[in-house]
Design a protein around this motif. Structure first.
Motif, short mmCIF file in Angstrom:
data_model
loop_
_atom_site.label_atom_id
_atom_site.label_comp_id
_atom_site.label_asym_id
_atom_site.label_seq_id
_atom_site.Cartn_x
_atom_site.Cartn_y
_atom_site.Cartn_z
N GLY A 95 9.06 8.56 12.42
CA GLY A 95 8.53 7.62 11.43
C GLY A 95 7.43 8.26 10.62
N GLU A 96 6.77 7.44 9.82
CA GLU A 96 5.74 7.94 8.91
C GLU A 96 4.55 6.99 8.90
OE1 GLU A 96 9.62 9.08 8.30
OE2 GLU A 96 8.94 7.13 7.56
N VAL A 97 3.36 7.54 8.69
CA VAL A 97 2.17 6.70 8.59
C VAL A 97 2.07 6.14 7.18
CG1 VAL A 97 -0.34 6.62 8.75
CG2 VAL A 97 0.96 8.06 10.33
N LEU A 98 2.19 4.84 7.05
CA LEU A 98 1.99 4.10 5.80
C LEU A 98 3.01 4.42 4.71
CD1 LEU A 98 0.15 1.98 4.52
CD2 LEU A 98 -1.25 3.82 3.62
N ILE A 99 3.23 5.72 4.42
CA ILE A 99 4.08 6.11 3.31
C ILE A 99 5.43 6.59 3.83
CG2 ILE A 99 4.29 7.57 1.28
CD1 ILE A 99 1.26 7.98 1.44
N SER A 126 9.21 10.52 19.05
CA SER A 126 7.76 10.43 18.89
C SER A 126 7.43 9.79 17.55
CB SER A 126 7.14 11.83 18.96
OG SER A 126 5.73 11.76 19.12
N ASP A 127 6.25 9.18 17.47
CA ASP A 127 5.67 8.74 16.20
C ASP A 127 6.63 7.87 15.40
OD1 ASP A 127 2.99 10.53 15.81
OD2 ASP A 127 4.52 11.64 16.89
N LEU A 128 7.04 6.76 15.97
CA LEU A 128 7.92 5.84 15.25
C LEU A 128 7.19 5.11 14.12
CD1 LEU A 128 10.12 4.35 18.09
CD2 LEU A 128 10.98 5.28 15.95
N HIS A 129 5.91 4.76 14.33
CA HIS A 129 5.12 4.08 13.29
C HIS A 129 5.92 2.93 12.68
CE1 HIS A 129 1.71 6.84 13.34
NE2 HIS A 129 2.59 7.82 13.49
N LEU A 130 6.24 1.96 13.51
CA LEU A 130 7.17 0.91 13.12
C LEU A 130 6.71 0.10 11.91
CD1 LEU A 130 8.20 -0.36 16.67
CD2 LEU A 130 9.55 1.06 15.09
N LYS A 168 0.84 -1.21 0.00
CA LYS A 168 0.00 0.00 0.00
C LYS A 168 0.87 1.25 0.00
CE LYS A 168 -2.79 -1.35 3.38
NZ LYS A 168 -3.80 -1.29 4.46
N GLY A 169 1.90 1.23 0.84
CA GLY A 169 2.80 2.38 0.88
C GLY A 169 3.50 2.61 -0.45
N MET A 170 3.96 1.52 -1.07
CA MET A 170 4.63 1.65 -2.37
C MET A 170 3.66 2.16 -3.44
SD MET A 170 7.82 0.84 -2.08
CE MET A 170 8.31 0.42 -3.74
N LEU A 171 2.43 1.66 -3.41
CA LEU A 171 1.44 2.03 -4.42
C LEU A 171 1.05 3.51 -4.28
CD1 LEU A 171 -0.33 0.97 -6.71
CD2 LEU A 171 -2.04 0.33 -5.00
N ILE A 172 0.73 3.93 -3.07
CA ILE A 172 0.36 5.32 -2.86
C ILE A 172 1.54 6.24 -3.13
CG2 ILE A 172 -0.42 7.01 -1.14
CD1 ILE A 172 -1.99 4.76 0.18
N GLY A 173 2.74 5.81 -2.74
CA GLY A 173 3.93 6.61 -3.00
C GLY A 173 4.16 6.82 -4.49
N THR A 174 4.00 5.74 -5.27
CA THR A 174 4.15 5.84 -6.73
C THR A 174 3.11 6.77 -7.33
OG1 THR A 174 5.03 3.59 -6.79
CG2 THR A 174 4.27 4.53 -8.87
N ALA A 175 1.86 6.64 -6.83
CA ALA A 175 0.79 7.51 -7.33
C ALA A 175 1.11 8.98 -7.04
CB ALA A 175 -0.54 7.11 -6.69
N LEU A 176 1.62 9.26 -5.85
CA LEU A 176 1.93 10.65 -5.49
C LEU A 176 3.08 11.21 -6.32
CD1 LEU A 176 1.55 10.53 -1.60
CD2 LEU A 176 0.07 11.71 -3.23
N CYS A 177 3.98 10.34 -6.75
CA CYS A 177 5.08 10.80 -7.61
C CYS A 177 4.56 11.29 -8.96
CB CYS A 177 6.11 9.69 -7.80
SG CYS A 177 7.21 9.48 -6.39
N LEU A 178 3.39 10.83 -9.36
CA LEU A 178 2.74 11.35 -10.57
C LEU A 178 1.80 12.51 -10.24
CD1 LEU A 178 1.81 8.09 -12.53
CD2 LEU A 178 3.73 9.62 -12.94
#
Length: 393
Positions: free
Chosen positions: A365-369, A154-158, A65-75
């Protein structure tokens, strides 16, 4: 989660691309080249719809999901910014051909620049760790604690960092390099569930501080973003996550406090459960958390959501310093601006109300992406200083 933003992603992935094709590509590219431009968008749309329809929350599913949304955002980002420029070039084409050509070139440069910028954020940006220093001075601080060093994380989002264990290793290395007296963690250890901690247990157990590690819960730590079969399963996962923190040697504060002593002096570290505006959990109990702490004692509060400070901490307590996270600075900051300012009055760094202060950590850290640009992953080295006054002995 993905299903909730699917319509927005579909619109952002199609409308700017359609505008670019209509205003720019059909005048300059062959039909085959235009098809090649469209194919990545079509493929991403199919993948997004497929993943959203049968959304899963396993570690592998989170990664994709992270890879897919990340790729979409790059466009999405470069095309959204370039599309209005190409629309302007199209309007100029009949009467000002040379100006239209130059405007079109500007559109390509803007799109190219932001494409490279987004790629940097997804490949290297989230790996950048910044140690920020903040000195808090107070006449209420006992002399014995003058120079006391607290490292806030804070917010490691492992879950987002699974497979990127080196990032967390660098975080631990930087913490220990600060030689802190105390380490505090202000919530959001995971994205969805306690299983995310497992690959990082050994790494996180390497954090060292003279007075140990103190932690609180963030909104993601309450298992509310996962589809549990029953409420009992959700509660069991929350308890597992709490026990994971204790197994790491962290002192988890659930509307509780920890009093630290130096010589005959003391300060209180107060920790509350997450307290945010809807839809986030509101479980803080400031009165209970301060039980046994004298009103004259210097107090540091750990509260994940910075909105808690103005809503309750300032009007209901005399707490000196509040430490929060939660905002991430929206993982984007440029020229001192972050879109987090549209949502939060206090979103990053120190804020004051008289002598009382709030510090908002941008998280590590980051949420999902896995993406950061400008709002780099942050460790905060907080130094407490005594301000002399006539009443202090």
């Amino acid at each position: 989660m993905l299903l909730r933003i699917l319509i927005l992603l579909v619109l952002l992935l199609t409308l700017p691309a359609w505008a670019i094709d209509r205003c720019e590509l059909r005048w300059r590219w062959s039909g085959r080249a235009r098809l090649l431009f469209a194919l990545p968008h079509i493929g991403l749309l199919i993948a997004l719809i497929y993943m959203a329809w049968g959304e899963s929350y396993s570690a592998q599913a989170d990664y994709w999901k992270g890879m897919l949304i990340g790729t979409a955002l790059c466009l999405i980002v470069p095309e959204t910014l370039a599309a209005p420029i190409f629309a302007l070039a199209a309007r100029l084409r009949r009467r000002h051909r040379q100006l239209s050509l130059w405007t079109s070139r500007v559109g390509w440069c803007v799109g190219g620049f932001f494409l490279l910028t987004m790629l940097f954020g997804f490949t290297l940006g989230y790996r950048q760790i910044q140690v920020k220093e903040f000195t808090y001075t107070s006449a209420r601080l006992p002399k014995a604690f003058d120079g006391y060093r607290i490292v806030q994380i804070s917010d490691l989002h492992l879950g987002t960092l699974r497979g990127r264990e080196g990032v967390v290793e660098n975080v631990v290395h930087e913490i220990n390099a600060c030689e802190p007296d105390l380490v505090v963690f202000t919530g959001d250890l995971v994205n969805y569930h306690a299983d995310e901690v497992e690959p990082f247990r050994e790494i996180l157990s390497g954090i060292r501080a003279t007075d140990g590690i103190v932690s609180v819960m963030g909104n993601h730590d309450y298992a509310q973003y996962f589809h549990w079969p029953t409420s009992a399963d959700s509660l069991a996962d929350i308890r597992r996550l709490q026990q994971e923190q204790r197994n790491l040697g962290w002192h988890l504060l659930l509307n509780e406090n920890l009093v630290l002593h130096r010589d005959q002096a003391s300060i209180a570290i107060i920790g509350v459960e997450n307290d945010g505006r809807p839809p986030f959990p509101a479980r803080a109990d400031l009165k209970r958390a301060q039980q046994g702490v004298d009103s004259t004692t210097f107090k540091v509060l750990l509260s994940h959501d910075p909105t808690h400070w103005r809503r309750a901490v300032l009007p209901q307590t005399n707490i000196d310093l509040t430490l929060s996270g939660h905002t991430h600075g929206m993982q984007f900051q440029m020229g001192g601006f972050s879109p987090a300012a549209w949502i939060y009055d206090e979103w990053g760094g120190p804020y004051y109300d008289g002598q009382r202060a709030l510090y908002v950590n941008l998280g590590t850290g980051e949420v999902l992406i896995p993406f950061r640009l400008g709002a780099w992953a942050e460790l905060t080295l907080i130094t407490l200083r005594t301000e002399k006054n006539n009443n202090q002995e």
